[in-house]
Design a protein around this motif. Sequence first.
Motif, PDB file in Angstrom:
ATOM      1  N   ASP A  29       0.896  -1.252   0.055  1.00 36.04           N
ATOM      2  CA  ASP A  29      -0.062  -0.055   0.037  1.00 36.04           C
ATOM      3  C   ASP A  29       1.047   1.209   0.162  1.00 36.04           C
ATOM      4  OD1 ASP A  29      -2.290  -1.539  -0.058  1.00 36.04           O
ATOM      5  OD2 ASP A  29      -2.905  -1.136   2.066  1.00 36.04           O
ATOM      6  N   ALA A  30       2.144   1.068   0.646  1.00 39.59           N
ATOM      7  CA  ALA A  30       3.091   2.343   0.523  1.00 39.59           C
ATOM      8  C   ALA A  30       3.517   2.907  -0.718  1.00 39.59           C
ATOM      9  CB  ALA A  30       4.234   2.192   1.378  1.00 39.59           C
ATOM     10  N   TYR A  31       3.633   1.616  -1.328  1.00 35.34           N
ATOM     11  CA  TYR A  31       4.155   1.916  -2.939  1.00 35.34           C
ATOM     12  C   TYR A  31       2.752   2.296  -3.711  1.00 35.34           C
ATOM     13  CZ  TYR A  31       8.612  -0.032  -2.206  1.00 35.34           C
ATOM     14  OH  TYR A  31      10.069  -0.171  -1.598  1.00 35.34           O
ATOM     15  N   VAL A  32       1.885   2.011  -3.552  1.00 36.83           N
ATOM     16  CA  VAL A  32       0.436   2.317  -4.361  1.00 36.83           C
ATOM     17  C   VAL A  32       0.381   3.720  -4.085  1.00 36.83           C
ATOM     18  CG1 VAL A  32      -1.947   2.066  -4.844  1.00 36.83           C
ATOM     19  CG2 VAL A  32      -0.363  -0.111  -4.614  1.00 36.83           C
ATOM     20  N   GLY A  33       0.350   4.033  -2.625  1.00 34.02           N
ATOM     21  CA  GLY A  33       0.287   5.678  -2.250  1.00 34.02           C
ATOM     22  C   GLY A  33       1.239   6.345  -3.173  1.00 34.02           C
ATOM     23  N   ALA A  34       2.377   6.068  -3.021  1.00 30.03           N
ATOM     24  CA  ALA A  34       3.515   6.807  -3.721  1.00 30.03           C
ATOM     25  C   ALA A  34       3.139   7.249  -5.175  1.00 30.03           C
ATOM     26  CB  ALA A  34       4.969   6.255  -3.651  1.00 30.03           C
ATOM     27  N   MET A  35       2.534   5.974  -5.864  1.00 25.99           N
ATOM     28  CA  MET A  35       2.117   6.108  -7.162  1.00 25.99           C
ATOM     29  C   MET A  35       1.041   7.035  -7.228  1.00 25.99           C
ATOM     30  SD  MET A  35      -0.058   3.571  -9.596  1.00 25.99           S
ATOM     31  CE  MET A  35      -1.501   4.443  -8.761  1.00 25.99           C
ATOM     32  N   LEU A  36      -0.103   6.973  -6.460  1.00 27.21           N
ATOM     33  CA  LEU A  36      -1.347   7.968  -6.362  1.00 27.21           C
ATOM     34  C   LEU A  36      -0.907   9.525  -6.115  1.00 27.21           C
ATOM     35  CD1 LEU A  36      -3.700   5.922  -4.309  1.00 27.21           C
ATOM     36  CD2 LEU A  36      -3.870   6.173  -6.673  1.00 27.21           C
ATOM     37  N   ASN A  70      12.434   2.376  -3.925  1.00 34.52           N
ATOM     38  CA  ASN A  70      12.496   0.807  -3.805  1.00 34.52           C
ATOM     39  C   ASN A  70      14.074   0.670  -3.342  1.00 34.52           C
ATOM     40  OD1 ASN A  70      11.837  -1.712  -3.788  1.00 34.52           O
ATOM     41  ND2 ASN A  70      12.794  -2.266  -5.739  1.00 34.52           N
ATOM     42  N   GLY A  71      14.945   1.636  -3.239  1.00 32.90           N
ATOM     43  CA  GLY A  71      16.223   1.514  -2.587  1.00 32.90           C
ATOM     44  C   GLY A  71      16.357   1.415  -1.151  1.00 32.90           C
ATOM     45  N   GLY A  72      15.143   1.683  -0.386  1.00 36.10           N
ATOM     46  CA  GLY A  72      15.558   1.874   1.078  1.00 36.10           C
ATOM     47  C   GLY A  72      15.703   3.315   1.462  1.00 36.10           C
ATOM     48  N   ALA A  73      15.409   4.219   0.569  1.00 37.40           N
ATOM     49  CA  ALA A  73      15.790   5.435   1.002  1.00 37.40           C
ATOM     50  C   ALA A  73      14.614   5.930   2.073  1.00 37.40           C
ATOM     51  CB  ALA A  73      15.761   6.470  -0.237  1.00 37.40           C
ATOM     52  N   ASP A  74      14.887   6.989   2.835  1.00 38.84           N
ATOM     53  CA  ASP A  74      13.958   7.701   3.637  1.00 38.84           C
ATOM     54  C   ASP A  74      12.843   8.579   3.165  1.00 38.84           C
ATOM     55  OD1 ASP A  74      16.074   6.774   5.662  1.00 38.84           O
ATOM     56  OD2 ASP A  74      17.058   8.773   5.732  1.00 38.84           O
ATOM     57  N   GLU A  75      12.642   8.323   2.110  1.00 34.29           N
ATOM     58  CA  GLU A  75      11.593   9.349   1.251  1.00 34.29           C
ATOM     59  C   GLU A  75      10.105   8.505   1.600  1.00 34.29           C
ATOM     60  OE1 GLU A  75      14.351   8.924   0.048  1.00 34.29           O
ATOM     61  OE2 GLU A  75      14.909  10.859  -1.214  1.00 34.29           O
ATOM     62  N   VAL A  76      10.391   7.147   2.057  1.00 35.54           N
ATOM     63  CA  VAL A  76       8.925   6.531   2.404  1.00 35.54           C
ATOM     64  C   VAL A  76       9.260   5.816   3.642  1.00 35.54           C
ATOM     65  CG1 VAL A  76       7.343   4.583   1.440  1.00 35.54           C
ATOM     66  CG2 VAL A  76       8.986   5.897  -0.228  1.00 35.54           C
ATOM     67  N   PRO A  77       8.793   6.571   4.458  1.00 35.37           N
ATOM     68  CA  PRO A  77       9.075   6.171   6.240  1.00 35.37           C
ATOM     69  C   PRO A  77       7.907   5.217   6.673  1.00 35.37           C
ATOM     70  CG  PRO A  77       7.666   8.655   5.995  1.00 35.37           C
ATOM     71  CD  PRO A  77       8.249   7.940   4.682  1.00 35.37           C
ATOM     72  N   THR A  78       6.691   5.002   5.698  1.00 36.37           N
ATOM     73  CA  THR A  78       6.039   3.861   6.177  1.00 36.37           C
ATOM     74  C   THR A  78       6.731   2.602   5.998  1.00 36.37           C
ATOM     75  OG1 THR A  78       4.875   3.982   4.036  1.00 36.37           O
ATOM     76  CG2 THR A  78       3.966   5.282   5.680  1.00 36.37           C
ATOM     77  N   LEU A  79       7.688   2.253   5.324  1.00 37.17           N
ATOM     78  CA  LEU A  79       8.110   1.090   5.163  1.00 37.17           C
ATOM     79  C   LEU A  79       9.284   0.865   6.105  1.00 37.17           C
ATOM     80  CD1 LEU A  79       8.638   1.028   1.273  1.00 37.17           C
ATOM     81  CD2 LEU A  79       7.080  -0.232   2.487  1.00 37.17           C
ATOM     82  N   ALA A  80       8.843  -0.482   6.834  1.00 35.03           N
ATOM     83  CA  ALA A  80       9.776  -0.592   7.634  1.00 35.03           C
ATOM     84  C   ALA A  80      11.217  -1.070   7.127  1.00 35.03           C
ATOM     85  CB  ALA A  80       9.266  -1.816   8.725  1.00 35.03           C
ATOM     86  N   PRO A  81      12.136  -0.969   7.905  1.00 36.61           N
ATOM     87  CA  PRO A  81      13.493  -1.693   7.213  1.00 36.61           C
ATOM     88  C   PRO A  81      13.517  -3.078   7.084  1.00 36.61           C
ATOM     89  CG  PRO A  81      13.852  -0.458   9.604  1.00 36.61           C
ATOM     90  CD  PRO A  81      12.469  -0.628   9.066  1.00 36.61           C
ATOM     91  N   THR A  82      12.764  -3.965   7.594  1.00 42.08           N
ATOM     92  CA  THR A  82      12.704  -5.251   7.263  1.00 42.08           C
ATOM     93  C   THR A  82      11.902  -5.379   5.767  1.00 42.08           C
ATOM     94  OG1 THR A  82      12.597  -6.496   9.564  1.00 42.08           O
ATOM     95  CG2 THR A  82      11.741  -7.594   7.976  1.00 42.08           C
ATOM     96  N   GLU A  83      10.837  -4.599   5.670  1.00 43.23           N
ATOM     97  CA  GLU A  83      10.024  -4.736   4.794  1.00 43.23           C
ATOM     98  C   GLU A  83      10.876  -4.166   3.572  1.00 43.23           C
ATOM     99  OE1 GLU A  83       6.786  -2.424   6.062  1.00 43.23           O
ATOM    100  OE2 GLU A  83       5.635  -4.301   6.566  1.00 43.23           O
ATOM    101  N   ARG A  84      11.590  -3.139   3.730  1.00 45.08           N
ATOM    102  CA  ARG A  84      12.698  -2.702   2.743  1.00 45.08           C
ATOM    103  C   ARG A  84      13.336  -3.554   2.040  1.00 45.08           C
ATOM    104  NH1 ARG A  84      14.173   3.228   5.524  1.00 45.08           N
ATOM    105  NH2 ARG A  84      12.249   4.089   5.082  1.00 45.08           N
TER     106      ARG A  84
END
Length: 268
Positions: A29-36, A70-84
């Motif tokens: 959902d975080a990636y879909v949100g970024a797309m939206l 997708n590179g694990g950058a800080d721009e998407v804080p909703t993704l936990a490190p494990t999920e990244r």
Amino acid sequence: MFRSQVVAEHLPLLRRYARALTGSQASGDAYVGAMLEALLQDPTLLDEQHGARAGLFRLFTRIWNSVSVNGGADEVPTLAPTERRLTNITPLPRQAFLLLSLEGFSEDEAAFVLEVDIAEVRRLSGIAGREMAAEIATDVLIIEDETFIAMDLESLVKNLGHRVIGVARTHADAIALAKTKEPGLILADIQLADGSSGLDAVNELLRVVEVPVVFITAYPERFLTGERPEPAFLISKPFQPAMVSAVASQALFFQRNSRNREPRAAAS
């Protein structure tokens, strides 16, 4: 003007694809949100050359493959490190395989989504197929009350190299079978004919054993609303064998890699 009705029509299946890639509802959902967000800022990003659905998947793929997300950058804080880390191990071949097998795109449409030619789509899908064929065989519990569907699933998972520990037609049957042998994968219908719930049975099993689960339902839209915790791996009825194969392999893939990281995480 942002075409919200077009997005709303195709969003549930895009969210299913996103969670199949990432292995979790939150990451998908975080990636879909970024797309939206990108589409809201610039509606012209939606290329409808092959239809609105393919256009949305194409834009999502650009977001997914971008370094900033997708590179694990800080721009998407909703993704936990494990999920990244999970997202980083999902290769382009797996995207091609899922577009063809899970989402039912034609090779031409998949090539459009991935921005490659058809020959490359075939090559990528072949790589993913060989990778998935190498997955370790496991014991599968099937929770399904419709006899013919249960028989189809049983035959399918056996052809994939897995073993079937049993077919449960009720909540109680599922719990009893799981006690005889711990499953390595569960394929579960959500609504069973006797009124019991495959979802409830799975939730009870997950309290005592960690196992990947693929849910099968005739009403996927009920579980793709974003309003509550939802199944990460979801198949619509009627299903194609290739779809079951793709989603089951994804579930096992993420489970295996999660377990492989545990010793390193404990040591760090």
